[in-house]
Scaffold this motif. Structure first.
Motif, mmCIF file in Angstrom:
data_model
loop_
_atom_site.group_PDB
_atom_site.id
_atom_site.type_symbol
_atom_site.label_atom_id
_atom_site.label_comp_id
_atom_site.label_asym_id
_atom_site.label_seq_id
_atom_site.Cartn_x
_atom_site.Cartn_y
_atom_site.Cartn_z
ATOM 1 N N VAL A 21 68.021 -50.310 -9.475
ATOM 2 C CA VAL A 21 67.113 -49.268 -9.947
ATOM 3 C C VAL A 21 66.754 -48.325 -8.801
ATOM 4 O O VAL A 21 66.612 -47.110 -9.002
ATOM 5 C CB VAL A 21 65.840 -49.894 -10.563
ATOM 6 C CG1 VAL A 21 64.842 -48.802 -10.952
ATOM 7 C CG2 VAL A 21 66.196 -50.717 -11.791
ATOM 8 N N GLN A 22 66.635 -48.858 -7.598
ATOM 9 C CA GLN A 22 66.380 -48.007 -6.430
ATOM 10 C C GLN A 22 67.523 -47.012 -6.226
ATOM 11 O O GLN A 22 67.286 -45.827 -5.958
ATOM 12 C CB GLN A 22 66.195 -48.860 -5.179
ATOM 13 C CG GLN A 22 65.920 -48.036 -3.924
ATOM 14 C CD GLN A 22 65.696 -48.905 -2.706
ATOM 15 O OE1 GLN A 22 65.430 -50.096 -2.814
ATOM 16 N NE2 GLN A 22 65.816 -48.305 -1.524
ATOM 17 N N LEU A 23 68.765 -47.493 -6.361
ATOM 18 C CA LEU A 23 69.914 -46.587 -6.264
ATOM 19 C C LEU A 23 69.864 -45.516 -7.348
ATOM 20 O O LEU A 23 70.170 -44.343 -7.093
ATOM 21 C CB LEU A 23 71.219 -47.387 -6.381
ATOM 22 C CG LEU A 23 71.570 -48.313 -5.217
ATOM 23 C CD1 LEU A 23 72.872 -49.043 -5.509
ATOM 24 C CD2 LEU A 23 71.711 -47.508 -3.917
ATOM 25 N N LEU A 24 69.482 -45.903 -8.546
ATOM 26 C CA LEU A 24 69.379 -44.950 -9.650
ATOM 27 C C LEU A 24 68.354 -43.871 -9.332
ATOM 28 O O LEU A 24 68.617 -42.670 -9.528
ATOM 29 C CB LEU A 24 68.996 -45.696 -10.933
ATOM 30 C CG LEU A 24 68.744 -44.837 -12.178
ATOM 31 C CD1 LEU A 24 70.043 -44.196 -12.651
ATOM 32 C CD2 LEU A 24 68.120 -45.674 -13.297
ATOM 33 N N PHE A 29 68.551 -39.570 -9.612
ATOM 34 C CA PHE A 29 67.417 -38.668 -9.860
ATOM 35 C C PHE A 29 66.995 -37.902 -8.607
ATOM 36 O O PHE A 29 66.216 -36.950 -8.697
ATOM 37 C CB PHE A 29 66.217 -39.452 -10.402
ATOM 38 C CG PHE A 29 66.458 -40.080 -11.742
ATOM 39 C CD1 PHE A 29 66.560 -39.297 -12.890
ATOM 40 C CD2 PHE A 29 66.598 -41.447 -11.863
ATOM 41 C CE1 PHE A 29 66.782 -39.874 -14.124
ATOM 42 C CE2 PHE A 29 66.813 -42.033 -13.106
ATOM 43 C CZ PHE A 29 66.911 -41.237 -14.238
ATOM 44 N N GLY A 30 67.508 -38.299 -7.446
ATOM 45 C CA GLY A 30 67.207 -37.586 -6.214
ATOM 46 C C GLY A 30 65.758 -37.671 -5.780
ATOM 47 O O GLY A 30 65.233 -36.734 -5.165
ATOM 48 N N LEU A 31 65.089 -38.782 -6.073
ATOM 49 C CA LEU A 31 63.688 -38.960 -5.715
ATOM 50 C C LEU A 31 63.539 -39.993 -4.614
ATOM 51 O O LEU A 31 64.287 -40.977 -4.565
ATOM 52 C CB LEU A 31 62.870 -39.402 -6.943
ATOM 53 C CG LEU A 31 62.832 -38.426 -8.130
ATOM 54 C CD1 LEU A 31 62.164 -39.082 -9.334
ATOM 55 C CD2 LEU A 31 62.090 -37.155 -7.746
ATOM 56 N N SER A 35 57.729 -41.482 -2.592
ATOM 57 C CA SER A 35 56.949 -40.495 -3.343
ATOM 58 C C SER A 35 56.286 -41.163 -4.542
ATOM 59 O O SER A 35 56.741 -42.201 -5.025
ATOM 60 C CB SER A 35 57.851 -39.359 -3.826
ATOM 61 O OG SER A 35 58.770 -39.816 -4.809
ATOM 62 N N ARG A 36 55.221 -40.554 -5.031
ATOM 63 C CA ARG A 36 54.521 -41.130 -6.179
ATOM 64 C C ARG A 36 55.410 -41.178 -7.419
ATOM 65 O O ARG A 36 55.466 -42.186 -8.128
ATOM 66 C CB ARG A 36 53.262 -40.303 -6.487
ATOM 67 C CG ARG A 36 52.113 -40.537 -5.534
ATOM 68 C CD ARG A 36 50.892 -39.738 -5.969
ATOM 69 N NE ARG A 36 49.735 -40.047 -5.150
ATOM 70 C CZ ARG A 36 48.541 -39.504 -5.308
ATOM 71 N NH1 ARG A 36 48.356 -38.592 -6.266
ATOM 72 N NH2 ARG A 36 47.531 -39.849 -4.535
ATOM 73 N N LEU A 37 56.118 -40.073 -7.673
ATOM 74 C CA LEU A 37 56.968 -40.021 -8.856
ATOM 75 C C LEU A 37 58.120 -41.015 -8.747
ATOM 76 O O LEU A 37 58.427 -41.741 -9.702
ATOM 77 C CB LEU A 37 57.498 -38.598 -9.058
ATOM 78 C CG LEU A 37 58.350 -38.371 -10.319
ATOM 79 C CD1 LEU A 37 57.565 -38.754 -11.566
ATOM 80 C CD2 LEU A 37 58.816 -36.921 -10.396
ATOM 81 N N GLY A 38 58.753 -41.055 -7.580
ATOM 82 C CA GLY A 38 59.862 -41.984 -7.384
ATOM 83 C C GLY A 38 59.416 -43.433 -7.488
ATOM 84 O O GLY A 38 60.076 -44.263 -8.129
ATOM 85 N N GLY A 39 58.285 -43.759 -6.847
ATOM 86 C CA GLY A 39 57.767 -45.120 -6.921
ATOM 87 C C GLY A 39 57.372 -45.516 -8.332
ATOM 88 O O GLY A 39 57.626 -46.642 -8.771
ATOM 89 N N SER A 40 56.761 -44.591 -9.064
ATOM 90 C CA SER A 40 56.355 -44.869 -10.448
ATOM 91 C C SER A 40 57.565 -45.082 -11.344
ATOM 92 O O SER A 40 57.587 -45.986 -12.189
ATOM 93 C CB SER A 40 55.502 -43.718 -10.992
ATOM 94 O OG SER A 40 54.317 -43.575 -10.261
#
Length: 334
Positions: A21-24, A29-31, A35-40
């Motif tokens: 999921v981290q790779l995804l 998604f390039g996040l 970051s808050r959005l990436g972590g969420s």
């Protein structure tokens, strides 16, 4: 121990899934994970997939076991017992017959109408939604095995003590007359083939997933918001581990909600990560599963107000004591 830890990390915590999921999140998604959005997004996708995988496997396995303990057989096992032993067996049977708090009410009616002691039926009623094998394994996957085992032990103790106290209160007269006057049929035990049990287990998986999927998505969404968007100072000010009122507040906040433990686990995980006391989080989870408002409304239809009030008081006081106990000795588990 290293092999056990590796199996726990890969099969329950699913670290391989967290990496994928981290790779995804980062590559597709390039996040950034920081970051808050990436972590969420990572929290949401990872927890949803993990919970649904674990839930499907566990419910299938437990339903296979449960097929050997239909209500009639459970009633017969309890029928010949009395005293503390009967309360303990009632609580233990609740762990292998995982019903939500609302679906436990019809069983309560059946057991009571069959003449089982009132205290034994309440031990089952407390244990069934609160403690089961699936919740133990999911707790181990989110936290660790020591917390999972301790949760099950204190849940069974609460069910036994609660049922014992209600039994000694001699409140059989506060059960609605239609329950005691309705006699359960003594039906022969149906013999199920392995194919029948397989089909039953698959049906249970589909039924439970259909019932809880929305709560899981909501719970994970709330957990992701708590984990990445709500400031830790705000959470600590409201229900931080240093506040004496955090445990009763968490227990009372859980009562109006209606969700399985599967939907509350992501919220619990996020709250612990924000510094909320372990006991406060477990008190919230227990109140949601054992004292949901819909189940109390249903129970009011079959018992009178004094008995309902005694049940509520015993369980909520027990939950708060458990919360304070875990907060005091959290260092042994985390």
């Amino acid at each position: 121990m290293e092999i056990f830890q590796w199996l726990n990390d890969q099969l329950l915590r699913m670290e391989w899934l967290a990496y994928l999921v981290q790779l995804l999140v980062e590559e597709v998604f390039g996040l950034s994970m920081s970051s808050r959005l990436g972590g969420s997004l990572h929290f949401f996708i990872y927890d949803v997939i993990k919970i649904f995988i674990l839930l499907s496997v566990l419910i299938f396995s437990i339903s296979w076991v449960q097929s050997y303990f239909p209500p009639e057989r459970t009633r017969k096992i309890l029928g010949g017992m009395r005293g503390l032993r009967a309360n303990l067996v009632g609580a233990l049977l609740g762990t292998v017959t995982p019903f939500c708090s609302c679906s436990s009410i019809p069983l309560f009616i059946g057991f009571t109408s069959s003449g089982l002691p009132l205290g034994v039926t309440f031990s089952f009623l407390i244990s069934s939604p609160l403690v089961d094998l699936a919740s133990m394994i999911l707790l181990a996957g989110v936290f660790n095995w020591s917390i999972a085992i301790a949760y099950v032990v204190v849940g069974i103790v609460l069910a036994v003590l609660g049922g014992t106290l209600i039994g000694r209160a001699r409140m059989e007269g506060y059960v609605e007359s239609f329950v005691t006057q309705h006699k359960a049929l003594d039906l022969p035990q149906e013999q199920l083939s392995p194919g029948d049990r397989m089909r039953y287990a698959r049906e249970q998986v589909a039924e439970i997933i259909q019932r809880v999927w929305l709560y899981i998505l909501i719970g994970v969404g709330i957990g992701a918001a708590i984990h990445n968007w709500i400031p830790q100072d705000l959470i600590s000010a409201l229900i931080g581990r240093d506040n004496w009122w955090s445990v009763p507040l968490a227990a009372l906040l859980g009562v109006p909600m209606y969700a399985d433990i599967f939907g509350t686990l992501p919220i619990a995980e996020a709250l612990v990560g924000k510094g909320v006391g372990l006991g406060t989080v477990l008190a919230f989870m227990m109140a949601v599963t054992a004292l949901s408002l819909p189940s109390l409304i249903m129970l009011k239809k079959v018992v009178k107000a004094p008995l309902l009030a005694l049940f509520f008081a015993i369980v909520v006081i027990g939950i708060m004591l458990i919360g304070y106990l875990f907060n005091s000795f959290a260092y042994l588990f985390l």
